[in-house]
Design an enzyme around this catalytic site. Structure first.
Site, PDB file in Angstrom:
ATOM      1  N   ALA A 183       0.838  -1.203   0.000  1.00  0.00           N
ATOM      2  CA  ALA A 183       0.000   0.000   0.000  1.00  0.00           C
ATOM      3  C   ALA A 183       0.871   1.249   0.000  1.00  0.00           C
ATOM      4  O   ALA A 183       0.601   2.224  -0.725  1.00  0.00           O
ATOM      5  CB  ALA A 183      -0.928  -0.007   1.212  1.00  0.00           C
ATOM      6  N   TYR A 184       1.912   1.227   0.811  1.00  0.00           N
ATOM      7  CA  TYR A 184       2.843   2.353   0.851  1.00  0.00           C
ATOM      8  C   TYR A 184       3.514   2.519  -0.507  1.00  0.00           C
ATOM      9  O   TYR A 184       3.608   3.638  -1.045  1.00  0.00           O
ATOM     10  CB  TYR A 184       3.889   2.115   1.940  1.00  0.00           C
ATOM     11  CG  TYR A 184       4.981   3.162   1.993  1.00  0.00           C
ATOM     12  CD1 TYR A 184       4.697   4.467   2.363  1.00  0.00           C
ATOM     13  CD2 TYR A 184       6.309   2.829   1.711  1.00  0.00           C
ATOM     14  CE1 TYR A 184       5.691   5.433   2.432  1.00  0.00           C
ATOM     15  CE2 TYR A 184       7.316   3.785   1.776  1.00  0.00           C
ATOM     16  CZ  TYR A 184       7.005   5.082   2.140  1.00  0.00           C
ATOM     17  OH  TYR A 184       7.992   6.027   2.202  1.00  0.00           O
ATOM     18  N   GLY A 185       3.981   1.411  -1.091  1.00  0.00           N
ATOM     19  CA  GLY A 185       4.639   1.474  -2.385  1.00  0.00           C
ATOM     20  C   GLY A 185       3.733   2.031  -3.468  1.00  0.00           C
ATOM     21  O   GLY A 185       4.158   2.836  -4.307  1.00  0.00           O
ATOM     22  N   SER A 187       1.305   4.119  -3.048  1.00  0.00           N
ATOM     23  CA  SER A 187       1.147   5.558  -2.824  1.00  0.00           C
ATOM     24  C   SER A 187       2.378   6.330  -3.268  1.00  0.00           C
ATOM     25  O   SER A 187       2.272   7.474  -3.724  1.00  0.00           O
ATOM     26  CB  SER A 187       0.847   5.848  -1.346  1.00  0.00           C
ATOM     27  OG  SER A 187       1.988   5.687  -0.523  1.00  0.00           O
TER      28      SER A 187
END
Length: 331
Positions: A183-185, A187
């Site tokens: 999810a971070y990647g 974003s």
């Protein structure tokens, strides 16, 4: 786009600091907004830009925390929460109504590795905070950016973009397994595509946009969701839990981590350039096809092809306008 993703020989490197890249630059009369300017590399970004003479505004959801972190730095502190659309609108409306131009917008705030959380609209927190909140902010501040007659928007991304292209069919993890660092990647890929798409739309009005990887900086707060044993196994901290600093391996101090943000925001070396992803205070190369085919676990630097795809950038732009219920951008 690939032809633009080539280092220009800036003269700076992995060990350069924000103080190094701002040296000799005069920002008197300029106005800057730095989101996340009260934490991690954001503090050093705000400090460096202010030291060159610019007026700096730091929006925050926690004014007391910001005041403590920014003690001794002459900046304005305003209220804003990237997860609250009404708060973003209110902040931007206050600024635009004041009639001031905005010369620099640095989108430095972010979260990373968080468990599954959603905002009031149901949007996944990394995507909502790191991308959608900043997208909305830039659009609401557009009149002030255009008024500057030469502005820069800087999106702080990360090498974690290599983990994940945008899954347009399910950006908010409603139909797939939630993995925090995926999810971070995603974003962080969104940050790069945003800068590319904004630059394409805004350069005719004198506004240029950039994205960047600051380096691995353990002390920024993004590591708070990572267990200490994982940080040690990754070689990021020693047995005592202290950050290991080795710029050659991309492990940096906060001052070194802020350098590329400041370079993108202020360097005359980038005059006439925009839409590029940067690292170590220079333009980053495009990642090789071999690495692109198997990026997970690699600490090589550069930008992945999926993050500099103009069609994907346009698609993300349209999706973002739809999710935020914004009118199509007309300049």
């Amino acid at each position: 786009m690939a032809t633009l993703q080539k280092p220009i020989g800036s003269g700076f490197g992995a060990a350069s600091t924000a103080g190094d890249v701002i040296k000799g630059i005069d920002l008197s009369g300029k106005i800057a907004i730095v989101t996340g300017g009260y934490s991690g590399i954001g503090v050093e970004t705000a400090r460096a830009i202010r030291s060159a003479g610019a007026s700096v505004i730091v929006p925050t959801r926690d004014r007391d925390r910001a005041a403590t972190a920014l003690r001794g730095i002459d900046v304005e502190v305003e209220t804003m929460d990237l997860l609250d659309p009404a708060s973003i609108d209110a902040f931007a409306e206050r600024f635009v109504a004041g009639g001031r131009p905005l010369h620099i917008l640095v989108n430095s705030a972010g979260i990373g590795g968080a468990p599954l959380m959603r905002d009031a609209r149901g949007y996944e927190s990394h995507f909502a905070t790191n991308h959608l909140g900043h997208f909305q902010l830039a659009m609401r501040l557009w009149p002030a950016l255009r008024r500057a007659s030469g502005a820069r928007v800087v999106a702080v991304s990360a090498w974690a973009h290599s983990r994940a292209p945008i899954v347009f069919e399910d950006p908010n993890f409603e139909h797939r397994e939630y993995v925090p660092w995926m999810a971070y990647g995603q974003s962080k890929t969104a940050n790069i595509l945003f800068a590319l798409a904004l630059d394409e739309r805004a350069k005719a009005y004198g506004v240029r946009a950039f994205s960047l990887h600051p380096g691995s900086i353990v002390s920024t707060g993004l590591s708070k969701y990572l267990p200490s044993e994982l940080l040690r196994a990754a070689g990021l901290v020693d047995e005592g839990g202290n950050p290991i600093i080795d710029p050659a391996k991309n492990m940096k101090t906060v001052e070194q981590g802020a350098a590329t943000s400041v370079w993108c925001a202020t360097s005359p070396q980038l005059a006439g350039i925009g839409g590029v992803y940067c690292q170590n205070s220079d333009i980053a190369p495009l990642v090789t096809e071999a690495l692109a085919a198997n990026p997970i676990g690699s600490m090589a630097l550069g930008v992945m092809p999926h993050a500099v795809d103009l069609q994907a950038a346009d698609r993300l732009w349209s999706l973002s306008e739809q999710l935020l219920r914004l009118k199509p951008f007309r300049g």
